[in-house]
Write an enzyme that holds these catalytic residues in place. Structure first.
Site, PDB file in Angstrom:
ATOM      1  N   GLN A 232       0.723  -1.115   0.144  1.00 31.54           N
ATOM      2  CA  GLN A 232       0.180   0.240  -0.122  1.00 31.54           C
ATOM      3  C   GLN A 232       0.914   1.172   0.126  1.00 31.54           C
ATOM      4  O   GLN A 232       0.292   2.499  -0.285  1.00 31.54           O
ATOM      5  CB  GLN A 232      -0.974   0.275   1.150  1.00 31.54           C
ATOM      6  CG  GLN A 232      -1.928  -0.958   0.961  1.00 31.54           C
ATOM      7  CD  GLN A 232      -2.768  -0.948   2.532  1.00 31.54           C
ATOM      8  OE1 GLN A 232      -2.641  -1.689   3.365  1.00 31.54           O
ATOM      9  NE2 GLN A 232      -4.145  -0.152   2.204  1.00 31.54           N
TER      10      GLN A 232
ATOM     11  N   LEU B 187      -7.480   1.704   3.487  1.00 28.03           N
ATOM     12  CA  LEU B 187      -6.947   2.834   3.106  1.00 28.03           C
ATOM     13  C   LEU B 187      -6.764   3.457   1.559  1.00 28.03           C
ATOM     14  O   LEU B 187      -6.771   4.323   1.107  1.00 28.03           O
ATOM     15  CB  LEU B 187      -5.672   3.239   4.121  1.00 28.03           C
ATOM     16  CG  LEU B 187      -5.850   3.137   5.317  1.00 28.03           C
ATOM     17  CD1 LEU B 187      -4.387   3.404   5.859  1.00 28.03           C
ATOM     18  CD2 LEU B 187      -6.689   4.547   5.968  1.00 28.03           C
TER      19      LEU B 187
ATOM     20  N   GLU C 288      -5.083  -7.783   5.544  1.00 29.64           N
ATOM     21  CA  GLU C 288      -3.809  -7.216   5.466  1.00 29.64           C
ATOM     22  C   GLU C 288      -2.933  -8.386   4.643  1.00 29.64           C
ATOM     23  O   GLU C 288      -2.364  -7.814   3.694  1.00 29.64           O
ATOM     24  CB  GLU C 288      -2.994  -6.816   6.635  1.00 29.64           C
ATOM     25  CG  GLU C 288      -3.773  -5.652   7.360  1.00 29.64           C
ATOM     26  CD  GLU C 288      -4.118  -4.503   6.530  1.00 29.64           C
ATOM     27  OE1 GLU C 288      -3.414  -4.139   5.605  1.00 29.64           O
ATOM     28  OE2 GLU C 288      -5.078  -3.941   7.067  1.00 29.64           O
TER      29      GLU C 288
ATOM     30  N   HIS D 171      -3.507  -8.498   1.207  1.00 26.61           N
ATOM     31  CA  HIS D 171      -2.737  -7.387   0.254  1.00 26.61           C
ATOM     32  C   HIS D 171      -1.464  -7.837  -0.139  1.00 26.61           C
ATOM     33  O   HIS D 171      -0.986  -7.314  -1.228  1.00 26.61           O
ATOM     34  CB  HIS D 171      -2.489  -6.121   1.059  1.00 26.61           C
ATOM     35  CG  HIS D 171      -3.579  -5.097   1.380  1.00 26.61           C
ATOM     36  ND1 HIS D 171      -4.206  -4.357   0.147  1.00 26.61           N
ATOM     37  CD2 HIS D 171      -4.189  -4.644   2.334  1.00 26.61           C
ATOM     38  CE1 HIS D 171      -5.063  -3.411   0.557  1.00 26.61           C
ATOM     39  NE2 HIS D 171      -5.028  -3.794   1.661  1.00 26.61           N
TER      40      HIS D 171
HETATM   41 NI    NI Z   1      -6.629  -2.506   3.053  1.00 24.67          NI
END
Ligand code: NI
Length: 172
Positions: A51, A95, A137, A140
């Site tokens: 991210q 996010l 997470e 990701h």
């Molecule tokens: Ni996320």
């Protein structure tokens, strides 16, 4: 420590499978620190290295509520080694998909093996919201966003709303 920019959907790094970390050293601890600061500054409860544009298998999580003691969890090379058959539906946000939320179904508890801030091998039984945050997470790291786990119709609606939000922001 430094606050970094959080990449947003559909940035290509978010779709990549992240690489394993060789060793937990000072350089990696600096990444952990920067990620944690970035996560706190963005009011998030989890952040994965892709991210912030770093395609490595590194995650930080802190699900403590506002006003509670911070309780950061640092994970390098996390792996799910057990998942419950029981599932749970929980509303998630990310996010990298700002201001959107949707319900996602996942195993209610998972056991995770990872290396911590000091490179020590750990196992964590994650339940309730920690199980949700950890699975979100870890996804990701394999290029998966929570919006990949909802129906196509819901995803289309959500992405339309995101598009609208971005246009409004541009106008401001
Ligand atoms: Ni996320």
């Amino acid at each position: 420590m430094a606050k970094l920019k959080v990449l947003e959907y559909p940035h290509p790094v978010l779709k990549q499978k992240a690489e394993k970390v060789d060793v937990v050293d000072d350089e990696l601890r600096k990444l952990f620190d920067d990620m944690l600061e970035t996560m706190y500054a963005s009011n998030g409860c989890g952040l994965a290295a892709p991210q912030i544009g770093v395609s490595k298998r590194v995650v930080v999580i802190d699900i403590a509520h506002e006003g509670e003691e911070p309780a950061p969890i640092y994970m390098a090379n996390p792996e799910i080694i057990w998942s419950s058959d029981e599932v749970e539906v929980c509303e998630e946000g990310c996010l990298s998909v700002p201001e959107m939320r949707a319900e996602v179904t996942r195993p209610a508890s998972v056991k995770i093996r990872y290396s911590d801030y000091h490179g020590k091998e750990c196992e964590l039984l994650a339940e309730d919201f920690l199980a949700v945050a950890a699975q979100h997470e870890l996804d990701h790291l394999d290029g998966i966003l929570y919006i990949d786990k909802i129906s196509r119709l819901k995803r289309q609606m959500l992405l339309k709303k995101l598009e609208k939000l971005r246009k409004e922001r541009e106008r401001e």
